[in-house]
Design a protein around this motif. Structure first.
Motif, PDB file in Angstrom:
ATOM      1  N   GLN A   5      37.216  24.590  48.600  1.00  0.00           N
ATOM      2  CA  GLN A   5      36.353  25.318  47.676  1.00  0.00           C
ATOM      3  C   GLN A   5      36.891  26.741  47.531  1.00  0.00           C
ATOM      4  N   VAL A   6      37.154  27.129  46.300  1.00  0.00           N
ATOM      5  CA  VAL A   6      37.644  28.470  45.988  1.00  0.00           C
ATOM      6  C   VAL A   6      36.538  29.211  45.245  1.00  0.00           C
ATOM      7  N   LYS A   7      36.172  30.391  45.733  1.00  0.00           N
ATOM      8  CA  LYS A   7      35.069  31.153  45.147  1.00  0.00           C
ATOM      9  C   LYS A   7      35.534  32.527  44.678  1.00  0.00           C
ATOM     10  N   ASP A   8      35.481  32.744  43.367  1.00  0.00           N
ATOM     11  CA  ASP A   8      35.739  34.063  42.769  1.00  0.00           C
ATOM     12  C   ASP A   8      37.009  34.718  43.315  1.00  0.00           C
ATOM     13  N   LEU A   9      38.076  33.945  43.404  1.00  0.00           N
ATOM     14  CA  LEU A   9      39.312  34.420  44.017  1.00  0.00           C
ATOM     15  C   LEU A   9      40.050  35.396  43.099  1.00  0.00           C
ATOM     16  N   GLU A  10      40.519  36.490  43.668  1.00  0.00           N
ATOM     17  CA  GLU A  10      41.310  37.469  42.938  1.00  0.00           C
ATOM     18  C   GLU A  10      42.579  37.786  43.722  1.00  0.00           C
ATOM     19  N   VAL A  11      43.681  37.880  42.984  1.00  0.00           N
ATOM     20  CA  VAL A  11      44.951  38.304  43.576  1.00  0.00           C
ATOM     21  C   VAL A  11      45.538  39.374  42.667  1.00  0.00           C
ATOM     22  N   ARG A  12      45.803  40.541  43.229  1.00  0.00           N
ATOM     23  CA  ARG A  12      46.384  41.647  42.465  1.00  0.00           C
ATOM     24  C   ARG A  12      47.681  42.101  43.128  1.00  0.00           C
ATOM     25  N   PHE A  13      48.649  42.477  42.288  1.00  0.00           N
ATOM     26  CA  PHE A  13      49.907  43.021  42.774  1.00  0.00           C
ATOM     27  C   PHE A  13      50.148  44.376  42.117  1.00  0.00           C
ATOM     28  N   ALA A  14      50.704  45.299  42.870  1.00  0.00           N
ATOM     29  CA  ALA A  14      51.111  46.568  42.281  1.00  0.00           C
ATOM     30  C   ALA A  14      52.315  46.333  41.383  1.00  0.00           C
ATOM     31  N   ALA A  15      52.259  46.825  40.152  1.00  0.00           N
ATOM     32  CA  ALA A  15      53.355  46.632  39.212  1.00  0.00           C
ATOM     33  C   ALA A  15      54.600  47.378  39.688  1.00  0.00           C
ATOM     34  N   ALA A  16      55.740  46.746  39.501  1.00  0.00           N
ATOM     35  CA  ALA A  16      57.003  47.365  39.914  1.00  0.00           C
ATOM     36  C   ALA A  16      57.219  48.680  39.174  1.00  0.00           C
ATOM     37  N   GLY A  17      57.540  49.711  39.938  1.00  0.00           N
ATOM     38  CA  GLY A  17      57.851  51.003  39.342  1.00  0.00           C
ATOM     39  C   GLY A  17      56.647  51.845  38.973  1.00  0.00           C
ATOM     40  N   SER A  18      55.439  51.318  39.208  1.00  0.00           N
ATOM     41  CA  SER A  18      54.253  52.096  38.838  1.00  0.00           C
ATOM     42  C   SER A  18      53.769  52.913  40.025  1.00  0.00           C
ATOM     43  N   GLY A  19      53.073  53.970  39.724  1.00  0.00           N
ATOM     44  CA  GLY A  19      52.440  54.754  40.779  1.00  0.00           C
ATOM     45  C   GLY A  19      53.421  55.419  41.712  1.00  0.00           C
ATOM     46  N   LEU A  20      54.245  56.291  41.191  1.00  0.00           N
ATOM     47  CA  LEU A  20      55.205  57.007  42.019  1.00  0.00           C
ATOM     48  C   LEU A  20      54.482  57.714  43.155  1.00  0.00           C
ATOM     49  N   PHE A  21      54.970  57.513  44.395  1.00  0.00           N
ATOM     50  CA  PHE A  21      54.377  58.088  45.607  1.00  0.00           C
ATOM     51  C   PHE A  21      52.926  57.610  45.800  1.00  0.00           C
ATOM     52  N   GLY A  22      52.633  56.419  45.258  1.00  0.00           N
ATOM     53  CA  GLY A  22      51.307  55.846  45.479  1.00  0.00           C
ATOM     54  C   GLY A  22      50.239  56.349  44.534  1.00  0.00           C
ATOM     55  N   LEU A  23      50.618  57.185  43.547  1.00  0.00           N
ATOM     56  CA  LEU A  23      49.640  57.748  42.624  1.00  0.00           C
ATOM     57  C   LEU A  23      49.580  56.917  41.345  1.00  0.00           C
ATOM     58  N   ASN A  24      48.355  56.730  40.827  1.00  0.00           N
ATOM     59  CA  ASN A  24      48.132  56.050  39.545  1.00  0.00           C
ATOM     60  C   ASN A  24      48.848  54.699  39.462  1.00  0.00           C
ATOM     61  N   LYS A  25      48.662  53.903  40.478  1.00  0.00           N
ATOM     62  CA  LYS A  25      49.276  52.583  40.476  1.00  0.00           C
ATOM     63  C   LYS A  25      48.692  51.716  39.381  1.00  0.00           C
ATOM     64  N   GLN A  26      49.546  50.877  38.784  1.00  0.00           N
ATOM     65  CA  GLN A  26      49.095  49.852  37.865  1.00  0.00           C
ATOM     66  C   GLN A  26      49.073  48.512  38.602  1.00  0.00           C
ATOM     67  N   TRP A  27      48.040  47.725  38.315  1.00  0.00           N
ATOM     68  CA  TRP A  27      47.863  46.473  39.037  1.00  0.00           C
ATOM     69  C   TRP A  27      47.976  45.289  38.094  1.00  0.00           C
ATOM     70  N   VAL A  28      48.712  44.293  38.535  1.00  0.00           N
ATOM     71  CA  VAL A  28      48.793  43.022  37.819  1.00  0.00           C
ATOM     72  C   VAL A  28      47.709  42.108  38.373  1.00  0.00           C
ATOM     73  N   ARG A  29      46.779  41.714  37.522  1.00  0.00           N
ATOM     74  CA  ARG A  29      45.716  40.797  37.946  1.00  0.00           C
ATOM     75  C   ARG A  29      46.195  39.363  37.734  1.00  0.00           C
ATOM     76  N   ALA A  30      46.915  38.858  38.720  1.00  0.00           N
ATOM     77  CA  ALA A  30      47.526  37.531  38.586  1.00  0.00           C
ATOM     78  C   ALA A  30      46.480  36.428  38.631  1.00  0.00           C
ATOM     79  N   VAL A  31      45.477  36.590  39.482  1.00  0.00           N
ATOM     80  CA  VAL A  31      44.353  35.648  39.572  1.00  0.00           C
ATOM     81  C   VAL A  31      43.091  36.488  39.462  1.00  0.00           C
ATOM     82  N   ASN A  32      42.223  36.124  38.525  1.00  0.00           N
ATOM     83  CA  ASN A  32      41.146  37.029  38.141  1.00  0.00           C
ATOM     84  C   ASN A  32      39.783  36.326  38.177  1.00  0.00           C
ATOM     85  N   GLY A  33      39.294  36.062  39.401  1.00  0.00           N
ATOM     86  CA  GLY A  33      37.962  35.484  39.551  1.00  0.00           C
ATOM     87  C   GLY A  33      37.920  33.976  39.368  1.00  0.00           C
ATOM     88  N   VAL A  34      38.789  33.256  40.057  1.00  0.00           N
ATOM     89  CA  VAL A  34      38.881  31.796  39.915  1.00  0.00           C
ATOM     90  C   VAL A  34      37.975  31.095  40.922  1.00  0.00           C
TER      91      VAL A  34
END
Length: 322
Positions: A5-34
């Protein structure tokens, strides 16, 4: 009995090259509430275009990818990683890359048996031969290395390695996509026979809907990290309720030379997961989109054990030739 049973599963990855020094990271929502369920002895097909999040979801279920939110329950309770490794297995897409080229086939299978401690050390050679015979290979192949085998033989070895765990759940990730069509049929027949013999639950990830229709009991359709439709295979294939599902079915190649090719069933490309559309994620490509689709998430409808997320309560596809 519900095994997974999978409940509201989310998987996010930080986009390559985004958020220099950890600031303003962009996130890829690969799995979005499954959310989905899989019963013991059942095969669930997971389909969708490349980049829809199918493989990421499969790996997250086995905790091979980190989970950002949500929950995975196995056999009615929270996942225990040690137990998960003993009762689940994965079959990968590339049969050559999935095997260590330096190890013989026998060594590959013996390694799993040793780690899992499924049999006594002195019984390992016999069990290796049994596993090879179980997947239709001769025991003499145990001394050969992957490079000397065909793609179909290597994939059978991959299946044998999965069975060495004595799993209750197998996640097969595009496991026939790299094989010739004739070999694909052999592997599908093998999976059907093994499922019936061992009461396996299989999550079958694929982009080939024709294979899914043949192999699976149920099908879940994934688009941009979400399940947009899920239900019994024949119900979904004969009466698709979501425009995306209908477009995928229209794109299935037909052998009949007298049947005209469909037009452009699915225009455009999926939007970037870095910048998901507001409202329904499918609306930029949907011919039936309404103004509300651009502003609000679609409602989920339930028709017995068939569900779909769309503003269309009555499907415009059911009475049309697909």
């Amino acid at each position: 009995m519900t095994l997974l049973q999978v409940k509201d599963l989310e998987v996010r990855f930080a986009a390559a090259g985004s958020g220099l020094f950890g600031l303003n990271k962009q996130w890829v929502r690969a799995v979005n509430g499954v959310s989905l369920t899989l019963a013991a002895g059942q095969t669930l097909g997971l389909v969708g275009e490349s980049g829809s999040g199918k493989s990421t979801l499969g790996r997250a279920i086995l905790h091979l990818n980190p989970i950002s939110a949500g929950q995975v329950l196995f056999d009615g309770g929270p996942v225990d990683i040690a137990r998960l490794r003993h009762e689940t297995a994965m079959i990968f897409q590339d049969p050559y890359a999935a095997l260590n080229p330096r190890l013989s086939i026998g060594q590959t299978l013996a390694e799993v048996l040793q780690v899992q401690r499924k049999v006594a050390p002195q019984q390992i050679p016999q069990r290796v031969n049994e596993l090879l015979e179980l997947v239709g290979l001769r025991p003499e192949l145990a001394g050969r290395k992957p490079g000397s085998l065909s793609g179909g033989q290597c994939q059978r070895v991959g299946i044998a390695r999965a069975l060495a765990v004595e799993p209750r759940l197998i996640i097969a990730d595009e496991c026939v996509a790299a094989l010739d069509v004739s070999i694909q049929g052999q592997i599908i027949n093998l999976l059907l026979a093994l499922q019936a013999r061992m009461n396996l639950a299989i999550l079958f990830i694929a982009h080939d809907l024709a294979i899914v229709r043949r192999l699976c009991d149920r099908v879940a359709v994934m688009y941009l990290g979400k399940i947009v439709e899920e239900g019994p295979v024949e119900a979904v294939f004969t009466a698709p309720r979501h425009p995306y599902t209908a477009a995928l079915i229209q794109a299935i190649p037909e052998i009949d030379p007298h049947r005209p090719l469909s037009g452009e069933p699915l225009p455009g490309e999926p939007p970037s997961p870095l910048n998901l559309p507001t409202g329904c994620a499918f609306h930029p490509r949907c011919r039936h989109a309404r103004e509300t689709c651009r502003e609000q998430l679609p409602p989920t409808h339930f028709l017995q054990d068939h569900r779909y997320s769309c503003v269309l309560e009555q499907s415009p596809f059911i009475d049309k030739e697909l």
